[in-house]
Scaffold this motif. Structure first.
Motif, PDB file in Angstrom:
ATOM      1  N   SER A  27      43.281  36.583  34.472  1.00  0.00           N
ATOM      2  CA  SER A  27      43.073  37.581  35.523  1.00  0.00           C
ATOM      3  C   SER A  27      44.362  37.854  36.291  1.00  0.00           C
ATOM      4  O   SER A  27      44.353  38.086  37.492  1.00  0.00           O
ATOM      5  N   LEU A  54      38.574  43.611  32.855  1.00  0.00           N
ATOM      6  CA  LEU A  54      38.079  42.375  33.448  1.00  0.00           C
ATOM      7  C   LEU A  54      36.556  42.418  33.501  1.00  0.00           C
ATOM      8  O   LEU A  54      35.950  43.478  33.618  1.00  0.00           O
ATOM      9  N   HIS A  55      35.940  41.264  33.419  1.00  0.00           N
ATOM     10  CA  HIS A  55      34.483  41.208  33.390  1.00  0.00           C
ATOM     11  C   HIS A  55      34.037  39.858  33.918  1.00  0.00           C
ATOM     12  O   HIS A  55      34.694  38.843  33.665  1.00  0.00           O
ATOM     13  N   ASP A 193      43.693  47.919  35.986  1.00  0.00           N
ATOM     14  CA  ASP A 193      42.407  47.683  36.628  1.00  0.00           C
ATOM     15  C   ASP A 193      42.629  47.123  38.035  1.00  0.00           C
ATOM     16  O   ASP A 193      43.299  46.095  38.195  1.00  0.00           O
ATOM     17  N   ARG A 195      40.847  45.432  39.803  1.00  0.00           N
ATOM     18  CA  ARG A 195      40.286  44.094  39.980  1.00  0.00           C
ATOM     19  C   ARG A 195      41.305  42.990  39.716  1.00  0.00           C
ATOM     20  O   ARG A 195      41.066  41.834  40.049  1.00  0.00           O
ATOM     21  N   TYR A 196      42.442  43.337  39.114  1.00  0.00           N
ATOM     22  CA  TYR A 196      43.497  42.339  38.966  1.00  0.00           C
ATOM     23  C   TYR A 196      43.936  41.800  40.326  1.00  0.00           C
ATOM     24  O   TYR A 196      44.356  40.654  40.454  1.00  0.00           O
ATOM     25  N   ASP A 198      41.912  41.784  43.060  1.00  0.00           N
ATOM     26  CA  ASP A 198      40.782  41.160  43.741  1.00  0.00           C
ATOM     27  C   ASP A 198      40.582  39.708  43.341  1.00  0.00           C
ATOM     28  O   ASP A 198      40.253  38.867  44.164  1.00  0.00           O
ATOM     29  N   PHE A 199      40.752  39.410  42.043  1.00  0.00           N
ATOM     30  CA  PHE A 199      40.496  38.054  41.567  1.00  0.00           C
ATOM     31  C   PHE A 199      41.763  37.233  41.743  1.00  0.00           C
ATOM     32  O   PHE A 199      42.484  36.953  40.803  1.00  0.00           O
ATOM     33  N   VAL A 210      43.091  38.514  48.120  1.00  0.00           N
ATOM     34  CA  VAL A 210      43.611  39.693  47.451  1.00  0.00           C
ATOM     35  C   VAL A 210      45.089  39.411  47.200  1.00  0.00           C
ATOM     36  O   VAL A 210      45.872  39.293  48.142  1.00  0.00           O
ATOM     37  N   LYS A 256      46.679  48.309  48.431  1.00  0.00           N
ATOM     38  CA  LYS A 256      45.838  47.374  47.676  1.00  0.00           C
ATOM     39  C   LYS A 256      45.236  46.281  48.551  1.00  0.00           C
ATOM     40  O   LYS A 256      44.430  45.483  48.071  1.00  0.00           O
ATOM     41  N   HIS A 466      35.511  38.305  53.096  1.00  0.00           N
ATOM     42  CA  HIS A 466      35.767  38.620  51.691  1.00  0.00           C
ATOM     43  C   HIS A 466      36.250  37.391  50.923  1.00  0.00           C
ATOM     44  O   HIS A 466      36.051  37.286  49.716  1.00  0.00           O
ATOM     45  N   ARG A 470      34.644  35.856  47.546  1.00  0.00           N
ATOM     46  CA  ARG A 470      35.410  35.551  46.339  1.00  0.00           C
ATOM     47  C   ARG A 470      35.205  34.105  45.903  1.00  0.00           C
ATOM     48  O   ARG A 470      35.173  33.790  44.715  1.00  0.00           O
TER      49      ARG A 470
END
Length: 488
Positions: A27, A54-55, A193, A195-196, A198-199, A210, A256, A466, A470
């Motif tokens: 990730s 990502l999933h 993506d 989400r790179y 976020d994770f 973040v 971001k 947040h 996470r």
């Protein structure tokens, strides 16, 4: 027609970069590909970045490869660009073969450490071209010729290819000057993506946030036997212009929502003036951060300064507790006493520490291993990482070991140990995999408790809603993929 006018005639999907499917589990986005895409953008060349996405579930590698292949088949690009390390060799070859079989009117080019060291392995396995060394300018020249239809490959420095079935390696390209590093990755951040970011639990180990990665220098003035960094980026340390770094940090924080940054530089603290200038920027944007450091580059005042600017973690390449191994085998140019002193300084200023150790070097004895264990006990790092010495092609360690490694073996070159480890083990440690596992377990509980469940770590998590989300998402991810609890 100028190059800029020419490039306007082509679609962004004519030039496609592939993020290798195996990177999904980390990730973390590959900064090298983002640098290449951004550099092309500065030159007026549009491009796309494609990955398998990502999933929250662990998707089998084969399915992720198929997702990339289907996307490439849909786009029908003129050029597909890959980056590759030794462990990614098999998957990159499979994807390349699939896209070439489906759509023959495409040029494929691969770069990175492994293609630079073992060019023929890639030319012999279906790739049209190999980019050797630092890639931005070579790739730009190559893409320009493809789009113009010139195909004067012999004129492109740093390019390898085949002519009438025989490999041709063009003269090497000079490294980019510092002034040429004056570009940011903002255009590439918009292509990946979101989400790179976020994770971010892997950005600064164990802390959900973040997060983003930041590269501020290239090159390494040192020459550790297990590392091939300066074969790609040279031994001279080159610095990105500060304004370029500031612009990138501004975008990451304001667009971001980034709150934590990991500095990717191999030797960030070697030049105090540069490190301080970057740290001030991060402090101005209220970003916490971590970096890799050398134990011979720190003073009490320097560490105090880094802490005041938001540094919360430093990773150190300790490698061994044996001064003989450090001097004669690795060429690390550090002293065991400096290791102890640096960890004391970090602890004094409440900066988390990670200690990287490597065992199984050629000629390493049980006494050397005992010295490593003793040093690990003494420094009391927050996090420990133990790896096995792997002789990657292109490194001095590879020459020391003296065993030929074939492409079919690349995926077995694993720092955790593999079936190939016994063949490559030239130490006096009979079962190096077992010894590594013993060291890992010895410090595992300590590392977990210190990195996650410390009072400061708990406060960091609960201080933002947040971050709690996470943390729960990470916990669910682990339960789903390790225990198969699909109902979560």
């Amino acid at each position: 027609m100028s190059s800029a006018e020419l490039f306007q005639l082509y679609r962004p999907e004519d030039i496609v970069f592939v993020i290798n499917p195996s990177l999904w589990y980390q990730s973390m986005y590959p900064t090298g590909i983002l640098c290449l895409s951004s550099y092309l953008e500065v030159q007026g060349v549009p491009s796309l970045i494609v990955d398998s996405g990502l999933h929250p579930q662990k998707i089998p590698l084969g399915e992720r490869e198929r997702a990339i292949i289907e996307r490439l088949q849909e786009l029908k690009p003129k050029v597909v660009c890959f980056s590759c390390t030794h462990m990614e060799f098999d998957e990159v070859v499979r994807i390349n073969s699939a896209i070439k079989a489906f759509y023959g009117q495409v040029f494929t080019i691969v770069g990175g450490s492994q293609p630079t060291y073992r060019t023929s392995d890639f030319l012999d396995n279906g790739f049209d071209f190999v980019c050797i060394g630092e890639g931005e300018k070579t790739l730009h020249s190559f893409v320009e010729q493809v789009l113009k239809g010139d195909e004067q490959w012999q004129t492109i420095e740093g390019l390898a290819w085949k002519q009438n079935g025989n490999p041709v390696v063009n003269p090497p390209r000079q490294l980019m000057a510092e002034a040429e590093l004056n570009f940011d990755l903002i255009s590439s951040y918009k292509k990946i993506d979101p989400r790179y970011f976020d994770f971010g639990v892997e950005i600064i180990r164990g802390l959900p946030m973040v997060g983003a990665l930041l590269l501020t220098t290239r090159g390494c003035p040192f020459s550790c036997s297990f590392c091939g960094c300066n074969s790609i980026f040279g031994r001279k340390l080159r610095f990105r212009p500060i304004e370029s770094i500031k612009k990138e940090v501004s975008y990451l924080t304001e667009e971001k929502g980034v709150e934590g940054i990991w500095i990717l530089d191999d030797t960030f603290t070697v030049n105090r003036n540069h490190a301080t200038a970057v740290a001030k920027i991060l402090a101005d944007y209220n970003v916490i951060w971590g970096c890799q450091s050398r134990v011979d580059s720190l003073t009490n005042g320097f560490v105090a300064e880094m802490k005041s600017y938001g540094c919360i973690q430093m990773d150190f390449g300790v490698e061994s507790g044996s001064q003989r191994i450090l001097d004669e085998v690795i060429g690390k140019k550090i002293k065991v006493g400096q290791v102890i002193h640096s960890f004391e300084l970090a602890k004094k200023h409440r900066i988390r520490t990670l200690a990287n150790f490597i065992i199984g070097f050629p000629t390493e004895t049980l006494a050397d291993l005992a010295a490593t264990r003793s040093l690990a006990d003494q420094i009391r790092a927050d996090i420990y990482v133990f790896s096995i010495a792997i002789p990657l092609p292109g490194t001095r360690l590879y020459e020391m070991v003296g065993e030929e490694i074939h492409p079919k073996d690349y995926s077995a070159l694993n720092w955790n140990g593999s079936l190939l480890t016994g063949k490559l083990n030239k130490s006096e440690i009979k079962d190096v995999v077992r010894e590594r596992q013993k060291l890992k377990l010895r410090y595992l509980i300590w590392s977990i408790l210190k990195s996650i469940f410390s009072l400061s770590g708990i406060f960091f998590i609960v201080s933002r809603k947040h971050r709690l989300k996470r943390t729960w998402a990470t916990f669910r991810f682990l339960l789903r993929n390790l225990l198969g609890l699909e109902f979560l």
